[in-house]
Design an enzyme around this catalytic site. Sequence first.
Site, PDB file in Angstrom:
ATOM      1  N   LYS B  43      35.273 -26.077  20.175  1.00 50.00           N
ATOM      2  CA  LYS B  43      34.385 -25.001  20.680  1.00 50.00           C
ATOM      3  C   LYS B  43      34.981 -24.505  21.067  1.00 50.00           C
ATOM      4  CE  LYS B  43      29.746 -24.354  21.738  1.00 50.00           C
ATOM      5  NZ  LYS B  43      29.189 -23.642  22.017  1.00 50.00           N
ATOM      6  N   LEU B  71      27.524 -20.383  23.915  1.00 52.60           N
ATOM      7  CA  LEU B  71      28.695 -20.480  24.497  1.00 52.60           C
ATOM      8  C   LEU B  71      28.456 -21.416  25.428  1.00 52.60           C
ATOM      9  CD1 LEU B  71      29.464 -16.890  22.837  1.00 52.60           C
ATOM     10  CD2 LEU B  71      29.892 -18.416  22.336  1.00 52.60           C
ATOM     11  N   CYS B 125      30.715 -12.369  20.688  1.00 51.18           N
ATOM     12  CA  CYS B 125      29.897 -12.852  21.705  1.00 51.18           C
ATOM     13  C   CYS B 125      29.279 -11.357  21.952  1.00 51.18           C
ATOM     14  CB  CYS B 125      31.056 -13.815  22.616  1.00 51.18           C
ATOM     15  SG  CYS B 125      32.109 -13.054  22.458  1.00 51.18           S
TER      16      CYS B 125
HETATM   17  C1  LIG Z   1      25.447 -26.044  17.131  1.00 52.59           C
HETATM   18  C2  LIG Z   1      26.590 -24.550  16.253  1.00 52.59           C
HETATM   19  C3  LIG Z   1      26.856 -24.265  17.306  1.00 52.59           C
HETATM   20  C4  LIG Z   1      28.046 -23.000  17.542  1.00 52.59           C
HETATM   21  N1  LIG Z   1      29.258 -22.575  17.978  1.00 52.59           N
HETATM   22  C5  LIG Z   1      30.195 -21.554  17.700  1.00 52.59           C
HETATM   23  C6  LIG Z   1      31.284 -20.956  18.404  1.00 52.59           C
HETATM   24  O1  LIG Z   1      31.469 -21.798  19.467  1.00 52.59           O
HETATM   25  N2  LIG Z   1      31.738 -20.921  17.973  1.00 52.59           N
HETATM   26  C7  LIG Z   1      32.109 -19.942  17.178  1.00 52.59           C
HETATM   27  O2  LIG Z   1      33.214 -19.372  16.676  1.00 52.59           O
HETATM   28  N3  LIG Z   1      31.205 -20.319  16.180  1.00 52.59           N
HETATM   29  C8  LIG Z   1      30.176 -21.489  16.430  1.00 52.59           C
HETATM   30  N4  LIG Z   1      29.299 -21.732  15.283  1.00 52.59           N
HETATM   31  C9  LIG Z   1      29.127 -21.149  14.402  1.00 52.59           C
HETATM   32  C10 LIG Z   1      30.172 -21.779  13.481  1.00 52.59           C
HETATM   33  O3  LIG Z   1      30.740 -22.569  13.563  1.00 52.59           O
HETATM   34  C11 LIG Z   1      30.239 -21.602  11.525  1.00 52.59           C
HETATM   35  O4  LIG Z   1      30.606 -19.902  11.572  1.00 52.59           O
HETATM   36  C12 LIG Z   1      28.743 -21.512  11.420  1.00 52.59           C
HETATM   37  O5  LIG Z   1      27.726 -22.331  11.641  1.00 52.59           O
HETATM   38  C13 LIG Z   1      28.742 -21.081   9.252  1.00 52.59           C
HETATM   39  O6  LIG Z   1      29.261 -22.546   9.055  1.00 52.59           O
HETATM   40  P1  LIG Z   1      28.187 -23.487   8.541  1.00 52.59           P
HETATM   41  O7  LIG Z   1      26.851 -23.141   8.049  1.00 52.59           O
HETATM   42  O8  LIG Z   1      29.362 -25.018   7.909  1.00 52.59           O
HETATM   43  O9  LIG Z   1      27.378 -23.849  10.422  1.00 52.59           O
HETATM   44  C14 LIG Z   1      28.339 -22.438  15.335  1.00 52.59           C
HETATM   45  C15 LIG Z   1      27.545 -23.836  14.448  1.00 52.59           C
HETATM   46  C16 LIG Z   1      26.247 -24.202  15.006  1.00 52.59           C
HETATM   47  C17 LIG Z   1      25.676 -24.321  14.066  1.00 52.59           C
END
Ligand SMILES: Cc1cc2nc3c(=O)[nH]c(=O)nc-3n(C[C@H](O)[C@H](O)[C@H](O)COP(=O)(O)O)c2cc1C
Lengths: 301, 301, 288, 288
Positions: B43, B71, B125
Amino acid sequence: MLKTNLCGVRLKNPLMLAAGVLGSHASSLNWILESGAGAVVSKSFSKDPNDGYKNPTTVAVEGGIINAIGLSSPGVEAFKEELEDVNRVKGRSIASIYGANPEEFAYVAGKVEDLVDMIELNVSCPHAMEGYGASIGQNPKLTYDVVNAVKEAVDVPVLAKLTPNVTDISEIAVSAENAGADGLTLINSLGPGMKIDIVTGNPILANKFGGMSGPAIKPIAVRCVYDAYEATDIPIVGVGGIRNYADVVEFLYAGASAVQIGTSIMYEGPEIFGRISSDLEEFIEDSEFDSIKDMVGFGHK
Amino acid sequence: MLKTNLCGVRLKNPLMLAAGVLGSHASSLNWILESGAGAVVSKSFSKDPNDGYKNPTTVAVEGGIINAIGLSSPGVEAFKEELEDVNRVKGRSIASIYGANPEEFAYVAGKVEDLVDMIELNVSCPHAMEGYGASIGQNPKLTYDVVNAVKEAVDVPVLAKLTPNVTDISEIAVSAENAGADGLTLINSLGPGMKIDIVTGNPILANKFGGMSGPAIKPIAVRCVYDAYEATDIPIVGVGGIRNYADVVEFLYAGASAVQIGTSIMYEGPEIFGRISSDLEEFIEDSEFDSIKDMVGFGHK
Amino acid sequence: MVINDGHSVGLSFLRFGDRMNVPQVIEIKKIIEETPTIKTFIFDWTMVGENIPTPGQFVMVWNFKDEKPMSVSYIDVHKGEFGITVKKVGPFTEDLHSLKEGDKLGIRGPYGNGFDTNLKGMRVLAIGGGVGMAPIASFTEEALRKKAIVDVVCAAQTKDELLFDERLKARGAKVYTCTDDGSCGFKGFATHRVLQLIEHKEYDWAVVCGPEVMMRPLYGSLEAHMIEGEYSMERYMKCAIGVCGQCCVDKTGWRICAEGPVFSSDQVSEIVEFGKFHRTASGLKEYF
Amino acid sequence: MVINDGHSVGLSFLRFGDRMNVPQVIEIKKIIEETPTIKTFIFDWTMVGENIPTPGQFVMVWNFKDEKPMSVSYIDVHKGEFGITVKKVGPFTEDLHSLKEGDKLGIRGPYGNGFDTNLKGMRVLAIGGGVGMAPIASFTEEALRKKAIVDVVCAAQTKDELLFDERLKARGAKVYTCTDDGSCGFKGFATHRVLQLIEHKEYDWAVVCGPEVMMRPLYGSLEAHMIEGEYSMERYMKCAIGVCGQCCVDKTGWRICAEGPVFSSDQVSEIVEFGKFHRTASGLKEYF
Ligand SMILES: Cc1cc2nc3c(=O)[nH]c(=O)nc-3n(C[C@H](O)[C@H](O)[C@H](O)COP(=O)(O)O)c2cc1C
Ligand SMILES: Cc1cc2nc3c(=O)[nH]c(=O)nc-3n(C[C@H](O)[C@H](O)[C@H](O)COP(=O)(O)OP(=O)(O)OC[C@H]3O[C@@H](n4cnc5c(N)ncnc54)[C@H](O)[C@@H]3O)c2cc1C
Ligand SMILES: Cc1cc2nc3c(=O)[nH]c(=O)nc-3n(C[C@H](O)[C@H](O)[C@H](O)COP(=O)(O)OP(=O)(O)OC[C@H]3O[C@@H](n4cnc5c(N)ncnc54)[C@H](O)[C@@H]3O)c2cc1C
Ligand SMILES: Cc1cc2nc3c(=O)[nH]c(=O)nc-3n(C[C@H](O)[C@H](O)[C@H](O)COP(=O)(O)O)c2cc1C
Ligand code: FES
Ligand code: FES
């Protein structure tokens, strides 16, 4: 109860057909009006005929489709015949137009303004004025120029239809407002997106990329409407992924004065307009609202 | 057969955990490694602790979810303890970091570089340096500065994770490449989007807006990877909506050298990594490819 | 179509699992004042498929300002009703306590794995501390229905705060109350009451929910007496759908919202933080 | 998991309707040279639910350069096979004709409404002109299977171009051939052949597919003889899923890809452009 008003144009209900979906002929536009839409928006057309892209022009994705029809158009002269046949007793008729530059937009708008109740400007097409592949609606200045030119050319209300594929949609919305747009339509298709066939490695759409539409894009459309409602003071038409009355309510709360429906016709047929009208009416009866107007922007508190 | 290499770091397979999903503790990161991921991304964490937004922080939408976790982070000092416990024998460990400015990014990166195989910069962010609510990753210059500062501070490879919510992702990708990024991760969550409750009119997320993730965003993620592959010469990690091996193949063809999986863990559990590995292996055996590397960019022809 | 069920019509294109993950805004049908600090809220609920709550599962409750997990304390599949039982401990729970019947809340779920209730003929010791009695109550009712023999240890700080002792007695469980101040039943902690009990009575299975500082020593005693069973845990929750990772526990990484909140004795032995620490919203460890 | 069926695994999270709308890339199992200008292509196909083609439906065929509609000319649900029959008329169809068995094509569908084949005991006249015999062939086989009595008028410009006359004869239909040059059977247009037939024989139902310049006068003759039936139409197609509006016909606005391609005699009377004009890719009218 569903009666409302958009930029001074009365609507029997806030449901409109979205541009480019069953909007190429008077016959299908009339069918949609008979199915219960308050207004129809034509497929976007241009000065000269255009074949659009080769097939495949659409492919299904999770929660919707991506399409690259490529703005096929028979040209304004041929399309005038269609507009003449739209049954404006049943509902409102809106022409969606596109062009390469402000002059072309103004020319086409002028040609059809007597035949329609409103004009919607599709400023999401690639433009010719600069070298790169962005679109007018991704540039606040170009958007301003197009809206401004059309406003000077016609008397009917003008909606600027914006693309969500920008860093800051409020900036573009404000530009369109400053240029005199009577209202905004949000959003055009999202992305673009692409889908690649895993057997052959070919991008499926002939154009490789295509705009995404359908239920999957709704959260982003709702957010764009919400943002534009805060940033501007002109009415907004919400569009993107609407499939039932609850989706319509969400858009109204976000700040839309009316909504458009496109891709969901693929799942539901033209009957979607009648069904949503009656569900929406029931919803309002059971609620504390007296009219559509009461609901507009209710999500801002 | 699935072995590959990303920015000089060897991976037993191209599947990685996406940042922010089950990535807050060493324990869950290890679980994901044991489930078959080639690498895990933590994370995103920052210099100081941060609670994130109030709940609701997630809500389901068609084809995925929108989230505004905000975040949350225990701060780099506490998070170092977690990173120390990640089982780097099982697979690679990547720290995702964020900060308000280049100095903060560089500071946090420097603190953890000895504990990880790579660093991923979450430049999506909201930033503190200018007045408005855009993010670093929506501005090519700020992106450049952050990547550059981190590259000067650390020796491990650095991935810049970009947001799709820009007018032109290639422009940002090129900025990151010019600043020395060893690779790009595309895409962070889409939109943002919003969902409004139709009974009360309340936006459901406490933060009103949230990034969209899950299968619905895949077409847009694939297109971003495809574009960045044409625009840059550094390896790309594809992420967005992957749920099965066919999705992985699509991203590889689009130009990704590795992929990340996040939201689909909600549907499939951590076992998704093992399942996709073995399906992917079978796919490659049945195909004319000899390795993952062979497949990268196959959709460009 | 009415407004509430209309809302679910609005969701009808989400697949079932997705629909569960959107708060359904519904009216509070009934409020029961259980103790000076605890109230039960009853809701009408469509009982189909995964929507049907089972004992040990929880829902996420949205009061339009925040959203928090609450165990399902009452389930009537036939009447189409379920309930949650809330102890006033902070801003969110205080707000819930200020609500009236007819007021609305958003509910999504049910989530988590729930207790095993297929315990026919088994001698079960169900132990609840404070509002930890909430899932113990729905568990006991279901286990009794499935012909288990259930003894309940119902613990509270004081007599007035005893929860669901009468309700479970009326259902046919043997209820042992126990209060810190001795105002009702055994004087002292649940831990001691249980030790006494298991030294004199045979049990095949135990089910435990309460503060971890209570559960930790209980786990020791029950293990020492070779009584297997299940323990319900709480951790700070955000998504409740198994993606955010907030609720994961050391060392296994299991998600309280997905693999939990109920864990078997064997699993508990692998959860090294059990009874030691939990994590705050930022992820910082907080020791009990 | 093999690569082809793997592809559908890859789609397994799309709902059924959506999955149909993504080309499935599959191998050409068999190619049959029907006439000097017409070939039939046979594919393996998973026969479940809406995936099962019916006579009169069509598929969209993707050759990785363009995508065009083709009627289903052959259906074997049991063997899990279907076929299309393609006449070489331009760049796309020429490319298809250059393919070999084992080459791949992308197929999505089936689309459209298809013919009514529940015609047990009815005396049916099925009329196909040129490659219009493609859907007539699958119709005739299905109608015969359902115990209709089917006479087929099989029309072509010349003997070598007669399509499926032998195939349908073998299935038990009475086949009347008719060629423009008289090289086989009746000399002249299908219209005339049919007029002759219906003046001497009773029919309860007609099914027609061919160039609109042929169908238009046929429609007149059949109506005059009070023979109801169904007509299969063609229009330029893009999406084939009922959104783009390209294939809509005046005045009703019906979509050939969704409400059609098959229309009843009554419906045909409302399609004012029938036999008069169609629209090109840009939407411009082109008169026949
Ligand atoms: C609950 C949640 C928390 C996320 N937190 C972060 C994060 O802290 N940092 C980041 O770069 N991306 C974060 N993302 C984005 C994911 O890393 C990813 O780029 C995005 O969800 C698309 O991929 P997916 O469809 O496989 O989830 C988060 C996504 C979700 C669903
Ligand atoms: C699976 C599960 C089931 C629960 N069942 C019940 C129940 O049946 N009845 C009941 O009264 N309480 C239950 N709780 C606890 C309940 O969620 C907290 O009491 C409530 O969140 C406190 O919020 P507050 O604003 O009133 O108090 P605060 O002052 O904010 O918090 C008091 C304590 O509650 C806990 N808490 C706060 N927010 C959360 C959160 N988002 N997730 C988890 N814990 C939190 C923290 O440990 C905190 O220290 C359950 C918790 C979990 C995880
Ligand atoms: C529902 C339907 C079923 C059909 N079934 C068959 C069949 O079973 N066998 C067969 O040989 N042909 C069939 N066709 C016609 C076939 O689609 C065209 O012959 C083919 O598209 C020609 O492409 P081309 O590039 O070879 O020729 P071109 O030179 O591009 O076109 C020749 C003519 O084909 C038509 N056409 C071209 N593109 C399209 C398009 N995208 N959609 C519809 N028509 C188009 C136009 O009328 C054009 O004038 C069918 C058409 C439709 C609409
Ligand atoms: C096949 C298709 C063609 C479209 N053509 C146009 C068009 O010509 N002009 C335009 O402004 N929008 C066009 N759109 C976009 C729609 O009007 C609408 O903005 C978008 O599809 C989102 O709405 P929906 O999800 O309800 O379809 C088209 C969309 C589709 C699916
Ligand atoms: S609360 Fe998010 S994973 Fe459990
Ligand atoms: S081809 Fe698009 S609507 Fe029929």
